[in-house]
Design an enzyme around this catalytic site. Structure first.
Site, short mmCIF file in Angstrom:
data_model
loop_
_atom_site.label_atom_id
_atom_site.label_comp_id
_atom_site.label_asym_id
_atom_site.label_seq_id
_atom_site.Cartn_x
_atom_site.Cartn_y
_atom_site.Cartn_z
N GLU A 93 -7.67 39.18 19.34
CA GLU A 93 -6.23 38.88 19.42
C GLU A 93 -5.78 39.07 20.88
O GLU A 93 -6.25 39.98 21.55
CB GLU A 93 -5.45 39.82 18.49
CG GLU A 93 -3.94 39.65 18.49
CD GLU A 93 -3.48 38.24 18.18
OE1 GLU A 93 -3.07 37.55 19.13
OE2 GLU A 93 -3.51 37.82 17.01
N ASP A 121 -9.10 35.93 24.45
CA ASP A 121 -9.35 34.68 23.75
C ASP A 121 -10.75 34.75 23.11
O ASP A 121 -11.75 34.95 23.80
CB ASP A 121 -9.28 33.53 24.78
CG ASP A 121 -9.36 32.16 24.13
OD1 ASP A 121 -10.04 32.03 23.08
OD2 ASP A 121 -8.77 31.23 24.68
N ASP A 143 -2.34 29.25 15.18
CA ASP A 143 -1.20 28.51 15.73
C ASP A 143 -1.39 27.03 15.40
O ASP A 143 -2.43 26.45 15.71
CB ASP A 143 -1.11 28.72 17.23
CG ASP A 143 -0.81 30.18 17.57
OD1 ASP A 143 -0.05 30.82 16.81
OD2 ASP A 143 -1.35 30.69 18.57
N LYS A 147 2.23 18.99 16.98
CA LYS A 147 2.41 17.69 17.65
C LYS A 147 1.05 17.06 17.97
O LYS A 147 0.14 17.76 18.45
CB LYS A 147 3.20 17.88 18.95
CG LYS A 147 4.65 18.25 18.68
CD LYS A 147 5.43 18.37 19.96
CE LYS A 147 6.85 18.80 19.62
NZ LYS A 147 7.55 19.43 20.72
N THR A 216 -2.26 38.27 4.93
CA THR A 216 -1.85 38.68 6.28
C THR A 216 -0.33 38.85 6.29
O THR A 216 0.37 38.47 5.35
CB THR A 216 -2.22 37.61 7.32
OG1 THR A 216 -1.42 36.45 7.06
CG2 THR A 216 -3.70 37.26 7.26
N ARG A 217 0.19 39.35 7.41
CA ARG A 217 1.65 39.48 7.52
C ARG A 217 2.31 38.10 7.45
O ARG A 217 3.32 37.90 6.82
CB ARG A 217 2.02 40.15 8.85
CG ARG A 217 3.51 40.42 8.97
CD ARG A 217 3.90 40.88 10.34
NE ARG A 217 3.31 42.16 10.69
CZ ARG A 217 3.53 42.78 11.85
NH1 ARG A 217 4.28 42.21 12.77
NH2 ARG A 217 2.96 43.93 12.11
N TYR A 218 1.67 37.13 8.12
CA TYR A 218 2.22 35.78 8.12
C TYR A 218 2.25 35.20 6.71
O TYR A 218 3.23 34.57 6.30
CB TYR A 218 1.38 34.89 9.06
CG TYR A 218 2.07 33.61 9.41
CD1 TYR A 218 2.83 33.51 10.58
CD2 TYR A 218 2.01 32.50 8.58
CE1 TYR A 218 3.49 32.34 10.89
CE2 TYR A 218 2.66 31.34 8.88
CZ TYR A 218 3.40 31.25 10.05
OH TYR A 218 4.05 30.09 10.35
C1 LIG Z 1 0.47 32.43 13.73
S1 LIG Z 1 -0.28 33.90 14.28
C2 LIG Z 1 -1.04 34.51 12.79
C3 LIG Z 1 -1.44 35.96 12.90
C4 LIG Z 1 -2.17 36.53 11.67
N1 LIG Z 1 -3.44 35.88 11.47
C5 LIG Z 1 -1.31 36.43 10.43
O1 LIG Z 1 -1.63 35.58 9.57
O2 LIG Z 1 -0.35 37.19 10.29
C6 LIG Z 1 -1.70 33.33 15.20
C7 LIG Z 1 -2.30 34.41 16.07
O3 LIG Z 1 -3.52 33.96 16.64
C8 LIG Z 1 -3.62 34.45 17.96
N2 LIG Z 1 -4.54 33.55 18.69
C9 LIG Z 1 -4.36 32.22 18.87
N3 LIG Z 1 -5.40 31.70 19.53
C10 LIG Z 1 -6.26 32.73 19.78
C11 LIG Z 1 -7.51 32.82 20.44
N4 LIG Z 1 -8.09 31.73 20.97
N5 LIG Z 1 -8.12 34.02 20.52
C12 LIG Z 1 -7.53 35.12 19.98
N6 LIG Z 1 -6.34 35.09 19.34
C13 LIG Z 1 -5.71 33.92 19.24
C14 LIG Z 1 -2.19 34.44 18.49
O4 LIG Z 1 -2.01 35.37 19.53
C15 LIG Z 1 -1.41 34.82 17.23
O5 LIG Z 1 -1.17 36.21 17.15
#
Ligand SMILES: C[S@@+](CC[C@H](N)C(=O)[O-])C[C@H]1O[C@@H](n2cnc3c(N)ncnc32)[C@H](O)[C@@H]1O
Length: 238
Positions: A93, A121, A143, A147, A216-218
Site C-alpha cells: 500500500e 507500489d 482504483d 475513463k 474490506t472497508r471499501y
Molecule cells: C479504492 S482503494 C481500496 C482499498 C482496500 N482494498 C479496500 O477495499 O478498502 C485502492 C487502494 O489501492 C492502493 N493502490 C493502488 N495502486 C497501488 C499499487 N500499484 N501498489 C500499492 N497500492 C496501490 C491505493 O493507494 C488505495 O489505497
C-alpha cells in the site's frame, strides 16, 4: 496503477497523517506506528536483479505466503493474519494513512509475526518474487480508472496477469473484487483471456463467496450504500 502509486517516492517523504478533524492523540499514535513499528515490518524495495524469497521475510516457518495489493485500511489483511497465524501476509500500500491503520491492527491484535508491509507500489516488488512463491493474491477494489483514456493505469492488465501467473503457485488463488461495472467487465475479460487462470467463481452474490473472504472497508461502504459488488475468484492453473 493507482493515483497514489503514480507518486513513486511519496512513501519516502515525511508523511501527513489524517485530516484536521482527527485528534492530536490519534495523529501522534499514527506517527509513532509509522516511525517505530513500520521499520520492523517493512519489506525493502528490491535492488535491480535482487530476489526476495517471501517465506524468509517472516521470523518463523510459514505454510504459505499471501499478498494483498492496495490493502487500504488493512481490515481484510489483518483479519486474514489473525485467522491464519501459520500464513505469512505481505500487504502492499502506498497510502500512508492506510499503512498507519494496518499498523494499528497489527499492534492491537499482535500480528507482528505474520504481517509484513511493502509501503510502495507493488509493481516494484512483484518482479523480484520467485516463480510460484505465493499461495494467494488479493486485488480488492483497485482504483477503477473508469475513463477509457486512463485504462492503461488499471492494475489488472495482461502484463500484470502474466506476473501474477508467474508468482502464484499451481493451484494458487487470485481474488479480485470491485463495485465498478466498467472495471469488473475489464478484469473479467482479461482474466478469461489469460490461459493461466481458471474460473472458480464470478458473482455479485456475497453469500456465494467463501467465508474466509472478509470484507474490506471499501466493501463495507458499498454494502451500506447498497452498491453491487462483484467478486472474481480464479485459480492458477496446474
Ligand atoms: C479504492 S482503494 C481500496 C482499498 C482496500 N482494498 C479496500 O477495499 O478498502 C485502492 C487502494 O489501492 C492502493 N493502490 C493502488 N495502486 C497501488 C499499487 N500499484 N501498489 C500499492 N497500492 C496501490 C491505493 O493507494 C488505495 O489505497
Amino acid at each position: 496503477m493507482g493515483k497514489h502509486a503514480e507518486n513513486g517516492n511519496a512513501a519516502a517523504e515525511r508523511p501527513r497523517f489524517f485530516g484536521r478533524r482527527q485528534g492530536k492523540a490519534l495523529r501522534r499514535n499514527a506517527l509513532g506506528l509509522i516511525e517505530d513499528l513500520l521499520p520492523r515490518l517493512t519489506v525493502a524495495v528490491p535492488e535491480p536483479d535482487e530476489r526476495v524469497e517471501p517465506a524468509l521475510l517472516f521470523p518463523g516457518a510459514v505454510r504459505s505466503v499471501w499478498l494483498e495489493v492496495g490493502f487500504g485500511g488493512g481490515e481484510h489483511l489483518a483479519q486474514l493474519a489473525e485467522d491464519n497465524p501459520d500464513i505469512g501476509l505481505i500487504g502492499c500500500e502506498v497510502f500512508r494513512n492506510g499503512i498507519a491503520s494496518l499498523l494499528g491492527h497489527v499492534q492491537a491484535r499482535q500480528l507482528g509475526n505474520n504481517v509484513r508491509v511493502f509501503p510502495e507500489d507493488v509493481r516494484l516488488l512483484l518482479p523480484a518474487l520467485p516463480d510460484g512463491s505465493l499461495g494467494r493474491v488479493f486485488v480488492l477494489f483497485p482504483d477503477p480508472w473508469p475513463k477509457t483514456r486512463h485504462a492503461d493505469r488499471r492494475f489488472i492488465s495482461p502484463e500484470t496477469l502474466d506476473v501474477l501467473a508467474r508468482v502464484l503457485e499451481s493451484g494458487g488463488e487470485l481474488r479480485v473484487a470491485s463495485d465498478d461495472p466498467i472495471y469488473v467487465a475489464w478484469a473479467a475479460r482479461h482474466l478469461d483471456a489469460h490461459p493461466a487462470f481458471e474460473k472458480i467463481l464470478a458473482t455479485a452474490d456475497r453469500s456465494a463467496v467463501p467465508a474466509d473472504w472478509p470484507a474490506t472497508r471499501y466493501e463495507q461502504k458499498c454494502i451500506t450504500g447498497r452498491a453491487p459488488v462483484f467478486f472474481l475468484y480464479r485459480r492458477r492453473a496446474r
